[in-house]
Scaffold this active site. Structure first.
Site, PDB file in Angstrom:
ATOM      1  N   HIS A  91       0.853  -1.184   0.000  1.00 33.14           N
ATOM      2  CA  HIS A  91       0.000   0.000   0.000  1.00 33.14           C
ATOM      3  C   HIS A  91       0.885   1.228   0.000  1.00 33.14           C
ATOM      4  O   HIS A  91       1.872   1.285   0.725  1.00 33.14           O
ATOM      5  CB  HIS A  91      -0.915   0.007   1.243  1.00 33.14           C
ATOM      6  CG  HIS A  91      -1.853   1.172   1.227  1.00 33.14           C
ATOM      7  ND1 HIS A  91      -3.056   1.147   0.556  1.00 33.14           N
ATOM      8  CD2 HIS A  91      -1.751   2.402   1.765  1.00 33.14           C
ATOM      9  CE1 HIS A  91      -3.654   2.315   0.686  1.00 33.14           C
ATOM     10  NE2 HIS A  91      -2.881   3.101   1.419  1.00 33.14           N
ATOM     11  N   ASP A 170     -15.846   1.799   6.529  1.00 27.80           N
ATOM     12  CA  ASP A 170     -14.787   2.745   6.167  1.00 27.80           C
ATOM     13  C   ASP A 170     -15.309   3.749   5.139  1.00 27.80           C
ATOM     14  O   ASP A 170     -15.001   4.936   5.215  1.00 27.80           O
ATOM     15  CB  ASP A 170     -13.564   2.008   5.596  1.00 27.80           C
ATOM     16  CG  ASP A 170     -12.507   2.999   5.118  1.00 27.80           C
ATOM     17  OD1 ASP A 170     -12.031   3.770   5.964  1.00 27.80           O
ATOM     18  OD2 ASP A 170     -12.212   3.034   3.923  1.00 27.80           O
TER      19      ASP A 170
HETATM   20  N1  URA Z   1      -6.384   6.115   2.090  1.00 27.01           N
HETATM   21  C1  URA Z   1      -7.339   5.409   2.756  1.00 27.01           C
HETATM   22  O1  URA Z   1      -7.781   4.356   2.290  1.00 27.01           O
HETATM   23  N2  URA Z   1      -7.768   5.887   3.931  1.00 27.01           N
HETATM   24  C2  URA Z   1      -7.311   7.023   4.486  1.00 27.01           C
HETATM   25  O2  URA Z   1      -7.744   7.383   5.558  1.00 27.01           O
HETATM   26  C3  URA Z   1      -6.331   7.770   3.787  1.00 27.01           C
HETATM   27  C4  URA Z   1      -5.878   7.274   2.583  1.00 27.01           C
END
Ligand code: URA
Length: 452
Positions: A91, A170
């Site tokens: 990531h 999320d």
């Molecule tokens: N990318 C994500 O997936 N979440 C964040 O909070 C910031 C960047």
């Protein structure tokens, strides 16, 4: 797994929990769970959630609170499990011209790592992996989670976009953070990223935490703080993690823009890429090979990664990926098929000297302004526009020499005139004296092994 605190008998209200965090106190796992469960069932309103997010953004969370937050987000959706297989993802915290995913994923797969790339779209000035790969017509980034779970063990490499089935809260929380100035929280970023990575069924994660004027973390201190938060959380979930803190004070590679970046990625996979892009991709891929237990050290992982570029196996993996997911592979051998905007305007150096810095955030924003990114969520991406850099920081230039080329449409001549002036006056700084030091590409590499 997470420890749970004893149930206390004090009645909880959204108000009391927000107030406690606002006053800088630690929340118990039970309080965080109660609050987030209430948000999922819509008993806690967006306004209350936003207030808690702001309190967290200001006062932070400790390791246990962050892990609890991550755990609840993780189990708000499906969680994949590939059992004993070494499933390693990478990531990046995002930057300008960052196209390493297209290079390191096939490299790692060619070395035997299972690579579950669940990638994002562009965010602000920073381009997105899913947008870029769609420059190859037909490539399907919307496979179902069932197809994803079938393909990964079978083929070792899958690339899809974020799915609402993994860590679905999320998405709701991120939407609130985006409009309440609460994106910039180390702990909320950690919970958001880690919950999605853990839900993919990874056994290890390589994190590229970028630092510099084109990154969300502007300096090494901020990048280290985020890296530490990610490491603590990964270890609490028994995952191995390697973190590279890397430079984002100039674009990575020579191109910024969707089609241009895919072409540069293919060239890099074929051993003809720019040095910085090749080096970083190989270091990240080498880390994935090491975490997967397929190399004895990071150094050996890097050696194995480089070999896959030299022997062509990484490019073969990329070709198979494109074909499997419906992309037109004729593009890989004929770059003239890519959409590239018809007009090329060169930006000349205003004086002779050495390039000392680039305002990388502005470079990313100019690509967005040309149509290469979105200003509104529903905007369509123009794959054809972008920037090709002919010079990097530290290099010598002569007055009038081309620093970069802007690829654009005829109707954008006025805009390009403004961008051109911005590059000359503000973005690229030239000094008559050679810079004493050049920022290294990789500042730090840290590996943390889980005890299990
Ligand atoms: N990318 C994500 O997936 N979440 C964040 O909070 C910031 C960047």
């Amino acid at each position: 797994m997470l420890s749970t605190s004893k149930r206390n008998n004090i009645p909880k209200t959204p108000y009391s929990i927000i107030q406690k965090k606002r006053n800088g106190k630690k929340l118990t796992p039970e309080e965080i769970r109660w609050f987030l469960d209430g948000f999922v069932s819509k008993q806690i309103t967006d306004a209350q959630m936003s207030a808690l997010l702001m309190a967290i953004c200001i006062n932070g969370m400790d390791g246990e609170e962050t892990a609890t937050f991550t755990d609840i987000m993780l189990y708000s959706g499906k969680v994949l499990d590939f059992k004993e297989q070494a499933v390693i993802d990478k990531h990046s915290t995002g930057g300008v011209g960052d196209k390493t995913s297209f290079i390191l994923a096939p490299i790692a797969a060619a070395c035997g790592v299972k690579v579950p790339m669940i990638a994002g779209r562009g965010l602000g000035h920073s381009g997105g992996t899913v947008d870029k790969i769609e420059a190859i017509p037909g490539f399907n980034t919307s496979l179902s989670l069932d197809e994803f779970s079938e393909y990964l063990p079978k083929y070792g490499l899958v690339l899809i976009g974020q799915t609402g089935e993994l860590a679905p809260i999320d998405k709701r929380i991120y939407a609130l953070r985006d409009v309440t100035a609460t994106v910039e929280s180390y702990e909320l970023i950690t919970a958001s990223i880690m919950s999605k990575k853990l839900a993919e069924g990874t056994s290890g994660i390589v994190m590229d935490v970028k630092a510099g004027n084109g990154a969300f973390m502007k300096n090494k201190t901020q990048a280290r703080k985020l890296a530490k938060s990610m490491e603590d959380t990964a270890l609490r979930f028994n995952k191995n993690i390697m973190t590279l803190i890397t430079d984002m004070s100039q674009p990575l590679g020579n191109t910024v823009g969707n089609s241009l970046e895919i072409i540069e990625s293919i060239e890099t996979l074929q051993g003809r890429g720019p040095k910085d892009l090749t080096d970083l991709s190989v270091q990240l891929a080498g880390g994935m090979v090491y975490l997967a237990g397929l190399a004895k050290s990071h150094k050996e992982g890097i050696k194995k990664a480089l070999a896959t570029i030299k022997n062509g196996s990484a490019f073969e993996e990329f070709k198979k990926l494109i074909k499997r997911q419906g992309g037109d592979i004729s593009y890989l051998s004929d770059f003239s098929k890519f959409k590239i905007a018809p007009i090329s305007t060169q930006v000349p150096a205003s004086k002779s000297g050495y390039i000392t810095s680039m305002d990388t955030y502005k470079i990313g924003m100019h690509c967005v302004n040309l149509g290469g990114g979105r200003r509104h969520p529903k905007d369509l991406i123009d794959f054809s526009v972008g920037l090709t850099f002919h010079k990097k920081v530290g290099q010598k230039v002569k007055k009038g020499e081309a620093l970069l080329t802007i690829h654009h449409h005829k109707k954008q001549l006025d805009l390009v005139q403004t961008i051109n002036q911005d590059f000359i006056n503000n973005i690229i700084k030239i000094s008559s004296t050679k810079p004493k030091t050049i920022t290294p590409l990789v500042f730090e590499v840290r590996t943390k092994w889980s005890k299990q």
